[in-house]
Design an enzyme around this catalytic site. Structure first.
Site, PDB file in Angstrom:
ATOM      1  N   CYS B  78       0.839  -1.208   0.000  1.00 39.58           N
ATOM      2  CA  CYS B  78       0.000   0.000   0.000  1.00 39.58           C
ATOM      3  C   CYS B  78       0.872   1.256   0.000  1.00 39.58           C
ATOM      4  O   CYS B  78       1.702   1.451   0.884  1.00 39.58           O
ATOM      5  CB  CYS B  78      -0.900   0.026   1.223  1.00 39.58           C
ATOM      6  SG  CYS B  78      -1.750   1.619   1.406  1.00 39.58           S
ATOM      7  N   ILE B  79       0.642   2.120  -0.975  1.00 33.62           N
ATOM      8  CA  ILE B  79       1.505   3.294  -1.120  1.00 33.62           C
ATOM      9  C   ILE B  79       1.371   4.269   0.053  1.00 33.62           C
ATOM     10  O   ILE B  79       2.372   4.803   0.536  1.00 33.62           O
ATOM     11  CB  ILE B  79       1.249   4.028  -2.470  1.00 33.62           C
ATOM     12  CG1 ILE B  79       2.291   5.125  -2.669  1.00 33.62           C
ATOM     13  CG2 ILE B  79      -0.162   4.605  -2.538  1.00 33.62           C
ATOM     14  CD1 ILE B  79       2.362   5.622  -4.088  1.00 33.62           C
TER      15      ILE B  79
END
Lengths: 101, 130, 130, 130, 101, 130
Positions: B78-79
């Protein structure tokens, strides 16, 4: 029916929450530190037996149990021991999976 | 059957990453498909290439990489969670003006939409956390 | 500075207590706590280990971790004696709630009542929790 | 695939439930769970949020976080309606144990008994826990 | 005497463990998610009142309480609210600090 | 009075790092000394220079750096915990054959003995964790 997983022992209330909200016919799988609850004679035994009496299926992840020093013959009667492949099969056999984190 | 996997905790600190790995491996070995493994919260730290665990211990990142290679597994970090915690690929490092990146091969950084998509596309989403 | 502290040619000796309340493998605290104990042994302090609640599980006999892919570090507790770490205290109530006795544990310990454990804690200079 | 799923020109619609059992600020789960809900809203799925145990604290009115140096993200719960996220369910037993009622919460919710919550969970396709 | 800190709410058993092993005259400071236990009328109120009756001093970290939506007037009578400087002072005033993690 | 500080959890994931920071700041501002802040377990992640938290959120690493600069604070990252989790300074990166480092200025990597020493040298050791 749902598959519920519980990964915490006496330290947390996740098992209580799970057993309160799990329906008859659903399965509760004890994993990680949750496996201690499956051992005979602890202060949780009554709760688990009551859950089984109301129609909840109880399972325990054997590799986690063995890692923690308990052989599967120490498990409360009626609780089924499964391996990781069994965990996968339980997830496949139930409509969805709820992790009690 | 197609599984989606979500992990919430950092490797080593909690068993969640180990259990997720064992579950994913067992699913793949038993003929199931795994649509995606999504690393959220501190689980983004599974994707660092800088870890050097003790010789006699498992290497969780390498375990994931080997599994991904064998089964062509989609491993998404997840960025938003990764930015907060200092996990960057080269593009992100450039974009953020950072002088180094630390993502291991086989992992890709992407948005939270990939988790929702995993929920939609998988027959079962299984969450591992604390 | 506390009254229990003494000065000699090698410096102060303090009472250090390591409090263990978490089960092994589910999280890393038990293992990394033990690493502190081993390093700390070189400092010649007055060391006690307390095992309370799920912490008593750290000392279980017969741990077999091959199935979860993690290292069994429980033999290290047996090695503590060689490091002159010999004061291991276990909480009686925590054992009883878990249907355990001192016979189930991998090392000899002193089992304490709540009142005894409370007195022991009160007497410490430094309490490390994990 | 479950029987609740429907196909239309835009694809499947699944029942997604976000289960919140943790208090805000002590850990990041509440905040990062909310971030998933916001991103997930774009996917036009059938979304429910459940607040159980300490999770009910996420919705407390009057959070003032300046003293702990963290951002108060509770107003975001009020914005959920604009994202068409309108099914917020709160566990009655959890409120009662905490001496709270629906009036203490920042948004309108539906308060459910254990049996109702159990039925609702049983009806989901995807359960995301944090 | 010891200063004890507790940072978990109903979810964990750390408050129980702390209150069982804290001696009369020692101080228990509720911080982080532990502050919820200081609020009036919850299922924990009886336990905290009993602890005070046996001579344990109870304190709560006000910034954590306010962050979570509770004003200090919602706190059980007899529990003292402190800020971070007060936390530091409590640590200085007691012989050592035990964190119930 | 001289304080030692031990932190066990990663920043953002748990509040432990925030509370430790606020405690340390208050101690210093009130005329006390802080002998050392020791980052253990996942708390080693406090020391990354690669994190990019959201603009409207606190930056925990920068908070520590500013405090360290103002008060000449000794901030030590446990080497064993750091290796396991992928936190490296340049020397360590070279030694381990890694192509990047990620430690922020103001933090230094050292052994667990530094924690024991903090216990010995401080009047009070205060632990922040989960």
């Amino acid at each position: 029916m749902l598959l519920h997983t519980v990964n915490k022992s006496f330290e947390r209330n996740s098992l209580d929450a799970c057993l309160r909200l799990a329906k008859a016919g659903s399965t509760v799988l004890l994993i990680e530190d949750g496996v201690y609850a499956a051992v005979q004679g602890t202060c949780l035994e009554g709760k688990l037996k009551q859950a089984m009496d109301t129609g909840i299926n109880l399972c325990v992840l054997a590799p986690d149990l063995l890692a923690r020093g308990f052989a599967t013959d120490k498990v409360i009667a009626g609780i089924n021991a499964v391996d990781y492949a069994g965990f996968v099969q339980l997830a496949a056999d139930h409509s969805s999976v709820q992790s009690w984190l | 059957m197609k599984f989606g996997i979500q992990i919430n905790e950092g490797p080593y600190q909690h068993q969640a990453s180990d259990t997720a790995y064992q579950f994913t491996k067992a699913a793949l070995e038993n003929g199931h498909k795994v649509y995606r493994v999504f690393f959220y919260h501190d689980a983004v730290n599974n994707a660092t290439r800088l870890a050097v665990p003790p010789q006699d211990d498992r290497n969780i990142t390498k375990n994931w990489q080997a599994l991904a290679k064998e089964y062509n597994l989609d491993m998404v970090v997840c960025i938003a969670a990764a930015q907060r915690r200092g996990l960057l690929d080269e593009n992100e490092a450039k974009r953020q003006g950072k002088d180094a990146s630390n993502i291991a091969e086989g992992f890709r950084i992407s948005g939270l939409g990939q988790l929702i998509e995993a929920g939609i596309q998988s027959d079962r989403l299984v969450v591992f956390g604390d | 500075m506390s009254e229990e502290m003494m000065d000699d040619e090698e410096g102060v000796i303090k009472k250090f207590m390591y409090v263990n309340r978490k089960a092994p493998y589910g999280s890393i605290y038990a293992l990394e706590s033990l690493e502190v104990v081993l390093i700390g042994a070189a400092f010649d302090q007055d060391v006690s280990l307390a095992f309370i609640d799920d912490g008593v599980y750290q000392l279980m006999k017969g741990q077999r971790t091959s199935g979860i892919g993690m290292k069994d570090f429980s033999p290290t507790y047996r090695a503590l004696e060689m490091y002159d770490v010999e004061k291991l205290y276990v909480d009686q109530d925590s054992l009883a709630a878990r249907n355990l006795t001192a016979d189930d544990l991998i090392v000899p310990v002193e089992v304490l009542s709540s009142a005894e454990m409370a007195d022991l804690m009160e007497d410490q200079d430094v309490v490390l929790s994990f």
